[in-house]
Motif scaffolding. Structure first.
Motif: not given
Length: 412
Positions: A306-318, A334-337, A2-7
């Motif tokens: 098992s199911a893996m949740y991953v957020d690569p944290n590539t979204d822009p930050l303010p 972000y410090a990382g994913e 599963k990729e990053k959350p929409e919310n």
């Protein structure tokens, strides 16, 4: 996977109290009670925990997910045992580390010493004075488990096997392998002073495959020819993988087998399915087929639950406002994913990402220091956090900086 959350929510001013905290606490408490109740029902109606349903023939084993280090199954995993040739995992780890540091390269010519050529056990029959590239030597170690190649590489890196073994033990200490001590680089010895555990083998295997995934270019080879060039002439020799799991299990990627009369039959097996990497370590299996069957049992069990949740944290930050600094804002990073392994069948689409940041920060600001956090929450329970860091350094403004700013604004 599963990729990053929409919310995603952003909380500004994390040190300030705001409305709605009581309601949030109430919802979290309700979620906790519901989760506890569901766990109780699962225990009552689902029988024994899933791990208790896994049966292996080996007296010691462990199953670990590689990216998170989460242990999914263990049986006498801290029991000290003779590792045989899975010792070579550390030899491979140090070899790739030295390549990364630029101290050696795959094109290096590695000369086989008289001592290296004298190794018994599994070997590729290197002759004294024979030269092979480091790339070929790694194949001899990873595919055919060549003891002679292992010693030749150890001598190439450290000057002697003894000096290389000291590096192995140093690395084991750095990785937290608290129940490991090496006395050779290939595992041929039957000394009681050469030991490790299933847990420690999983730790060094994890370090190898996560930091140097190029090792798979070698561990996935089933057969390959090398050429011996000696004074007696040129001959071809076929390297055949000792890891039969490569043909028996479709998701297998490696890693290393080992067997001696004392160690019995050992295996550190790696596999990848749906973006998840598993490490199954089996030690002391009673027969060669049993170690592969045990590893396959563990790997299949791991992938099934098992199911893996991953957020690569590539979204822009303010950007964050900076008070009394030479710049008015500082970028964030972000410090990382973020990775989370779920084994309870929860709906990972419900994961919520909450960013907590202050309204502003006072200079000076140092790049790489923590500004806030990104929290990941599922049904009111925090799964984990990723630090949010300052992306640049902002110095504290001096009197001259204020004058320069006033002068610049006056001209504009």
């Amino acid at each position: 996977m599963k990729e990053k959350p929409e919310n995603t929510r952003l909380r500004i001013g994390l040190h300030k109290k705001g409305p709605g905290r009581g309601r949030q606490a109430g919802r979290r408490w309700a979620a906790f009670v519901m989760g506890l109740w569901m766990t109780l029902l699962q225990f009552v109606y689902g029988g024994l925990p899933a791990q208790a349903q896994v049966e292996v023939s080996a007296p010691s084993a462990i199953l670990m997910e590689a990216s998170t280090g989460q242990v999914l199954f263990e049986l006498n995993a801290t029991e000290r045992r003779c590792p045989a040739s899975i010792t070579k995992i550390m030899t491979l780890l140090l070899t790739f580390e030295q390549i990364e540091l630029g101290k050696i390269s795959l094109e290096d010519n590695v000369i086989t010493s008289e001592y290296a050529s004298s190794m018994g056990g599994s070997q590729v029959f290197l002759a004294q004075g024979e030269t092979q590239t480091l790339d070929t030597m790694i194949k001899c170690i990873a595919v055919a488990s060549g003891n002679d190649a292992s010693v030749a590489v150890a001598e190439h890196i450290a000057g002697s096997e003894e000096a290389f073994v000291a590096l192995m033990n140093d690395k084991a200490g750095q990785l937290g392998m608290t129940d490991t001590h090496f006395e050779d680089c290939c595992g041929l010895t039957n000394s009681d002073g050469h030991y490790t555990t299933a847990r420690d083998v999983a730790l060094m295997s994890r370090e190898l495959i996560t930091k140097y995934p190029q090792v798979y270019n070698y561990t996935q080879i089933w057969m390959e020819d090398i050429t011996h060039e000696t004074r007696q002439g040129t001959t071809n020799f076929t390297l055949s993988s000792t890891n039969k799991l490569l043909k028996q299990y479709p998701y297998a990627t490696g890693l290393k087998t080992g067997s001696t009369e004392k160690a019995k039959f050992c295996l550190a097996a790696t596999a990848r399915k749906d973006g998840i990497d598993m490490i199954a370590v089996v030690m002391g299996a009673p027969d060669p087929k049993g170690r592969f069957k045990d590893a396959q049992t563990l790997l299949t069990y791991g992938f099934n639950i098992s199911a893996m949740y991953v957020d690569p944290n590539t979204d822009p930050l303010p950007s964050l406002a900076v008070e009394r600094g030479v710049a008015e804002q500082v970028p964030l990073a972000y410090a990382g994913e973020f990775r989370y392994l779920d084994t309870q069948g929860r709906d990972l689409n419900r994961v919520e990402k909450v960013m907590e940041l202050p309204e502003s920060v006072q200079a000076p600001v140092e790049q790489g220091r923590q500004a806030g956090v990104a929290k990941y929450i599922l049904d009111g329970v925090e799964l984990g956090v990723v630090p949010i860091l300052y992306g640049e350094t902002v110095a504290k403004a001096a009197y001259s900086d204020y004058l320069h700013k006033i002068f610049r604004e006056f001209l504009l």
